[in-house]
Write a protein that holds these residues in place. Structure first.
Motif, PDB file in Angstrom:
ATOM      1  N   ALA A 192       0.839  -1.198   0.000  1.00  0.00           N
ATOM      2  CA  ALA A 192       0.000   0.000   0.000  1.00  0.00           C
ATOM      3  C   ALA A 192       0.872   1.245   0.000  1.00  0.00           C
ATOM      4  CB  ALA A 192      -0.922   0.005   1.226  1.00  0.00           C
ATOM      5  N   CYS A 193       0.617   2.161  -0.934  1.00  0.00           N
ATOM      6  CA  CYS A 193       1.409   3.394  -0.947  1.00  0.00           C
ATOM      7  C   CYS A 193       1.129   4.242   0.288  1.00  0.00           C
ATOM      8  CB  CYS A 193       1.160   4.185  -2.226  1.00  0.00           C
ATOM      9  SG  CYS A 193      -0.504   4.809  -2.454  1.00  0.00           S
TER      10      CYS A 193
ATOM     11  N   ALA B 182       9.949   4.066  -1.591  1.00  0.00           N
ATOM     12  CA  ALA B 182       9.301   4.742  -2.705  1.00  0.00           C
ATOM     13  C   ALA B 182       8.066   3.944  -3.102  1.00  0.00           C
ATOM     14  CB  ALA B 182      10.244   4.868  -3.898  1.00  0.00           C
ATOM     15  N   ASP B 183       7.052   4.648  -3.593  1.00  0.00           N
ATOM     16  CA  ASP B 183       5.857   3.967  -4.079  1.00  0.00           C
ATOM     17  C   ASP B 183       5.174   4.845  -5.113  1.00  0.00           C
ATOM     18  OD1 ASP B 183       3.826   2.024  -4.320  1.00  0.00           O
ATOM     19  OD2 ASP B 183       3.995   1.544  -2.191  1.00  0.00           O
ATOM     20  N   VAL B 184       4.136   4.301  -5.729  1.00  0.00           N
ATOM     21  CA  VAL B 184       3.435   4.988  -6.807  1.00  0.00           C
ATOM     22  C   VAL B 184       2.044   5.373  -6.336  1.00  0.00           C
ATOM     23  CG1 VAL B 184       2.523   4.786  -9.146  1.00  0.00           C
ATOM     24  CG2 VAL B 184       4.735   3.769  -8.575  1.00  0.00           C
ATOM     25  N   ARG B 185       1.753   6.664  -6.364  1.00  0.00           N
ATOM     26  CA  ARG B 185       0.428   7.162  -5.992  1.00  0.00           C
ATOM     27  C   ARG B 185      -0.456   7.202  -7.236  1.00  0.00           C
ATOM     28  NH1 ARG B 185       3.987  11.910  -4.306  1.00  0.00           N
ATOM     29  NH2 ARG B 185       4.341  11.733  -2.060  1.00  0.00           N
ATOM     30  N   PRO B 186      -1.724   6.811  -7.110  1.00  0.00           N
ATOM     31  CA  PRO B 186      -2.634   6.899  -8.255  1.00  0.00           C
ATOM     32  C   PRO B 186      -3.215   8.308  -8.364  1.00  0.00           C
ATOM     33  CG  PRO B 186      -3.778   5.904  -6.403  1.00  0.00           C
ATOM     34  CD  PRO B 186      -2.362   6.179  -5.938  1.00  0.00           C
TER      35      PRO B 186
ATOM     36  N   HIS C 122      -3.046  12.864  -1.340  1.00  0.00           N
ATOM     37  CA  HIS C 122      -3.973  13.280  -0.289  1.00  0.00           C
ATOM     38  C   HIS C 122      -4.721  12.095   0.315  1.00  0.00           C
ATOM     39  CE1 HIS C 122      -3.948  16.959  -3.081  1.00  0.00           C
ATOM     40  NE2 HIS C 122      -3.193  17.250  -2.048  1.00  0.00           N
ATOM     41  N   GLY C 123      -4.055  10.950   0.408  1.00  0.00           N
ATOM     42  CA  GLY C 123      -4.744   9.749   0.855  1.00  0.00           C
ATOM     43  C   GLY C 123      -5.407   9.874   2.206  1.00  0.00           C
ATOM     44  N   PHE C 124      -4.654  10.268   3.222  1.00  0.00           N
ATOM     45  CA  PHE C 124      -5.226  10.364   4.567  1.00  0.00           C
ATOM     46  C   PHE C 124      -6.125  11.583   4.701  1.00  0.00           C
ATOM     47  CE2 PHE C 124      -2.092   7.194   5.233  1.00  0.00           C
ATOM     48  CZ  PHE C 124      -2.572   6.425   6.284  1.00  0.00           C
ATOM     49  N   LEU C 125      -5.876  12.584   3.891  1.00  0.00           N
ATOM     50  CA  LEU C 125      -6.667  13.808   3.956  1.00  0.00           C
ATOM     51  C   LEU C 125      -8.041  13.637   3.325  1.00  0.00           C
ATOM     52  CD1 LEU C 125      -6.484  16.794   4.857  1.00  0.00           C
ATOM     53  CD2 LEU C 125      -5.659  17.334   2.555  1.00  0.00           C
TER      54      LEU C 125
END
Length: 333
Positions: free
Chosen positions: A39-40, A272-276, A300-303
């Motif tokens: 998970a990113c 490092a990871d890839v955000r969609p 802005h995943g958590f936001l």
């Protein structure tokens, strides 16, 4: 209603918890062998900073972020509401003025006020911006908290299971697989983010500190016990590999500019990871038959995941007319 959620990142777990709270029987299928493995959101900063993000984001991010500031303390322990401090070197004062023009809900602070907020920055910066209503959390602890709450409500979380929406059981399916679901969208792109975790006993911060930098948006987030997350790069690439030398050097140089003691910090982790992300950098909640997709949370995943989770629950359970304003904004986005 039996609902299967694909993906145990922050988008999947917030949606699963919101559905379980409303009475659905929820099963989460995660292709990784443990929480956060793929998970990113495991690499996220965990800043609940809607007004800071407004500097480079749409107004919808502020509205969704205000939902997050209410939702997270009710969902998990460990949310710290100590605000965000934004600083810039004297030579980059124009960057601070530009940042201020593009956002709101801040106080202008001088060197003495900066020292009062963060004593270890005393004498280092002459001016800054303080956003007192913002908050932060530890993303990894928050994901574990969401999983525990879900299980306490009777939900199930299964690891090492990779399934497509068509293969998943249940009356409804929520696809929250992030970039792994790119085949479902023609315009979903990947944005690489790189981060470091360091430890030092020479610095203590009470809140996230952002250093305005002409090339990279740099921030430091305290994790407690002398541990800090340093982030984060934004590279238009879907390539999944470890952090590159230039990015690590940029992050370390920015940390050293914020405080020289970071030069002696122990590096605990690089990742490092890839955000969609969609072209407008806003998320979408979209239903196609029994499958509801939530994707494109970008940086802005958590936001934005709480507002998206409410929109998902409304769509799955048929409560489209009862959503909050922030939820309606997410569906329009």
């Amino acid at each position: 209603m039996r609902v299967t959620v694909l993906g145990a990142g922050v988008a999947g777990l917030t949606a699963a918890l919101e559905l379980a709270r409303r009475g659905a029987a929820v099963t989460v299928l995660e292709r990784g062998d443990r929480l956060g493995a793929l998970a990113c959101s495991w690499s996220a900063g965990g800043m609940l900073a809607p007004w800071c993000e407004r500097e480079s984001a749409d107004e919808a991010v502020v509205r969704g972020g205000e939902t997050a500031l209410r939702w997270w303390p009710e969902a998990v322990d460990g949310v710290t509401r100590a605000g965000t401090l934004v600083v810039a070197p004297a030579r980059d004062h124009a960057e601070l003025a530009r940042f201020a023009r593009r956002t709101r809900e801040f106080e202008t602070v001088d060197g003495d006020a900066i020292a009062a907020l963060e004593p270890d920055l005393a004498g280092r910066f002459r001016s800054g911006l303080f956003f007192p209503r913002e908050a932060h959390l530890d993303p990894r602890a928050a994901l574990a908290g969401l999983a525990a709450r879900l299980i306490a409500l009777g939900g199930e979380l299964r690891y090492g299971v990779e399934a497509s929406p068509e293969e998943a059981d249940g009356d409804a399916v929520v696809d929250a697989r992030g970039f792994a679901a790119r085949a479902a969208f023609d315009d979903l792109r990947g944005v690489r983010g790189e981060m470091l975790v360091v430890r030092t006993g020479e610095i203590a911060f009470a809140r996230p500190v952002r250093l305005l930098h002409p090339r990279i948006p740099f921030y430091v987030v305290p994790r407690g016990d002398g541990v800090f997350m340093l982030g984060a790069t934004m590279i238009e690439s879907a390539e999944r590999r470890g952090p590159v030398v230039r990015s690590v050097a940029d992050l370390l140089n920015a940390a050293f500019a914020l405080h020289p003691a970071f030069g002696e910090a122990e590096i605990l982790e690089t990742r490092a990871d890839v955000r969609p992300a969609f072209p407008d950098n806003l998320p979408r909640v979209e239903s196609r038959g029994r499958v509801t997709y939530v994707n494109g949370l970008y940086r802005h995943g958590f936001l934005l995941s709480p507002a998206c989770a409410r929109a998902v629950a409304d769509a799955v359970l048929g409560h489209e007319g009862s959503g909050h304003e922030a939820d309606r904004e997410r569906r329009r986005a």
